[in-house]
Design an enzyme around this catalytic site. Structure first.
Site, PDB file in Angstrom:
ATOM      1  CG  ASP A  77      20.507   0.233   9.754  1.00  0.00           C
ATOM      2  OD1 ASP A  77      21.717   0.068   9.642  1.00  0.00           O
ATOM      3  OD2 ASP A  77      19.709  -0.715   9.912  1.00  0.00           O
TER       4      ASP A  77
ATOM      5  NE  ARG B  44      10.059   2.704  20.968  1.00  0.00           N
ATOM      6  CZ  ARG B  44      10.469   2.655  19.706  1.00  0.00           C
ATOM      7  NH1 ARG B  44      11.477   3.394  19.312  1.00  0.00           N
ATOM      8  NH2 ARG B  44       9.865   1.873  18.832  1.00  0.00           N
TER       9      ARG B  44
ATOM     10  N   GLY C 237      11.105   6.416  17.384  1.00  0.00           N
ATOM     11  CA  GLY C 237      12.480   6.480  17.867  1.00  0.00           C
ATOM     12  C   GLY C 237      13.049   7.863  18.124  1.00  0.00           C
TER      13      GLY C 237
ATOM     14  CE  LYS D 112      23.172   0.733  13.392  1.00  0.00           C
ATOM     15  NZ  LYS D 112      22.252  -0.435  13.411  1.00  0.00           N
TER      16      LYS D 112
ATOM     17  CG  ASP E 121      15.415   6.423  15.514  1.00  0.00           C
ATOM     18  OD1 ASP E 121      15.452   6.531  14.261  1.00  0.00           O
ATOM     19  OD2 ASP E 121      14.876   5.460  16.082  1.00  0.00           O
TER      20      ASP E 121
ATOM     21  N   GLY F  96      18.815   3.370   5.254  1.00  0.00           N
ATOM     22  CA  GLY F  96      18.328   4.559   4.565  1.00  0.00           C
ATOM     23  C   GLY F  96      16.944   4.377   3.944  1.00  0.00           C
TER      24      GLY F  96
HETATM   25  P1  IMP Z   1      16.598   2.230   7.924  1.00  0.00           P
HETATM   26  O1  IMP Z   1      15.284   2.409   7.209  1.00  0.00           O
HETATM   27  O2  IMP Z   1      17.217   0.891   7.655  1.00  0.00           O
HETATM   28  O3  IMP Z   1      17.568   3.369   7.722  1.00  0.00           O
HETATM   29  O4  IMP Z   1      16.275   2.150   9.449  1.00  0.00           O
HETATM   30  C1  IMP Z   1      15.671   3.179  10.039  1.00  0.00           C
HETATM   31  C2  IMP Z   1      14.913   2.785  11.279  1.00  0.00           C
HETATM   32  O5  IMP Z   1      15.243   1.479  11.752  1.00  0.00           O
HETATM   33  C3  IMP Z   1      15.318   3.734  12.363  1.00  0.00           C
HETATM   34  O6  IMP Z   1      14.520   4.887  12.339  1.00  0.00           O
HETATM   35  C4  IMP Z   1      15.151   2.883  13.594  1.00  0.00           C
HETATM   36  O7  IMP Z   1      13.822   2.990  14.053  1.00  0.00           O
HETATM   37  C5  IMP Z   1      15.431   1.484  13.145  1.00  0.00           C
HETATM   38  N1  IMP Z   1      16.826   1.075  13.467  1.00  0.00           N
HETATM   39  C6  IMP Z   1      17.898   1.056  12.630  1.00  0.00           C
HETATM   40  N2  IMP Z   1      19.015   0.649  13.246  1.00  0.00           N
HETATM   41  C7  IMP Z   1      18.646   0.399  14.529  1.00  0.00           C
HETATM   42  C8  IMP Z   1      19.382  -0.050  15.703  1.00  0.00           C
HETATM   43  O8  IMP Z   1      20.601  -0.302  15.719  1.00  0.00           O
HETATM   44  N3  IMP Z   1      18.634  -0.168  16.842  1.00  0.00           N
HETATM   45  C9  IMP Z   1      17.294   0.104  16.906  1.00  0.00           C
HETATM   46  N4  IMP Z   1      16.587   0.524  15.837  1.00  0.00           N
HETATM   47  C10 IMP Z   1      17.255   0.673  14.667  1.00  0.00           C
HETATM   48 MG    MG Z   2      12.801   5.011  13.646  1.00  0.00          MG
END
Ligand code: IMP
Ligand code: MG
Length: 181
Positions: free
Chosen positions: A108, A170, A50, A136, A105, A110
């Site tokens: 979310d 992407r 991403g 977020k 990227d 974390g």
């Molecule tokens: P986390 O581990 O939940 O913080 O998510 C991290 C990864 O999930 C990011 O690096 C993205 O690749 C993917 N991700 C999180 N939110 C989104 C979104 O709204 N759209 C697309 N990919 C997301």
């Molecule tokens: Mg990612």
């Protein structure tokens, strides 16, 4: 409002390209100011897939000697995080005693960033900070300080500028959010 359809979902423009670039510009200025006098050669560690567009914009605006490398993680399926982070390509660089800036990227829940922080700390870097194009705060559930977010957004699922919906979208130059129908 400009719309795109990716597989079974429809998205509308939420952050136009010019706004993304301006936010990355402002973030690069902060990082330049903070690292100018730190010494050493900091390493920007991009998280694939991403972060490829974000890191390419960001690095063009960094004005101190630096290196760039990548790791590859996976945690998302469809439009929600699985909570389990898989390392698809691990760290190949020696980061002992170096300043490391993780480049994501989006942060979310974390989970991805926490996984990386935990595995990198063991390699004894001089410092680690997190730069992310999007943050977020509403769904973040970890304690690591997200020092360098370019933009903060609500909990909508988004695509574009590197971010995907099941690998699609992407390449889009703007950021789109999902349309509830
Ligand atoms: P986390 O581990 O939940 O913080 O998510 C991290 C990864 O999930 C990011 O690096 C993205 O690749 C993917 N991700 C999180 N939110 C989104 C979104 O709204 N759209 C697309 N990919 C997301
Ligand atoms: Mg990612």
């Amino acid at each position: 409002m400009q719309r795109v359809t990716l597989d079974d979902k429809t998205f509308e423009v939420s952050i136009p390209n010019a706004e993304i670039l301006a936010a990355i510009d402002a973030l690069a200025a902060r990082i330049n100011a903070d690292y100018r006098d730190r010494g050493g050669v900091p390493l920007f560690l991009g998280v694939l897939n991403g972060a490829f567009m974000f890191i390419s914009e960001l690095l063009q605006k960094i004005n101190f000697p630096c290196e760039v490398s990548f790791v590859k993680l996976s945690s998302y399926h469809g439009t929600s995080s699985t909570g389990t982070v898989t390392e698809l390509i691990g760290l190949k660089d020696n980061i002992k005693g170096r300043h490391v800036i993780i480049v994501e990227d989006i942060v979310d829940t974390g989970e991805s960033v926490a996984h990386l922080m935990n595995s990198l700390t063991g390699h004894q870097p001089a410092s680690i900070e997190i730069a992310t194009m999007l943050f977020k705060p509403g769904s973040y559930r970890k304690d690591f300080n997200i020092k360098y977010p370019a933009m903060e957004i609500p909990n909508d699922f988004i695509v574009g500028f590197g971010l995907d919906y099941d690998q699609l979208g992407r390449n889009l130059r703007d950021i789109y959010k999902i349309v509830d129908e």
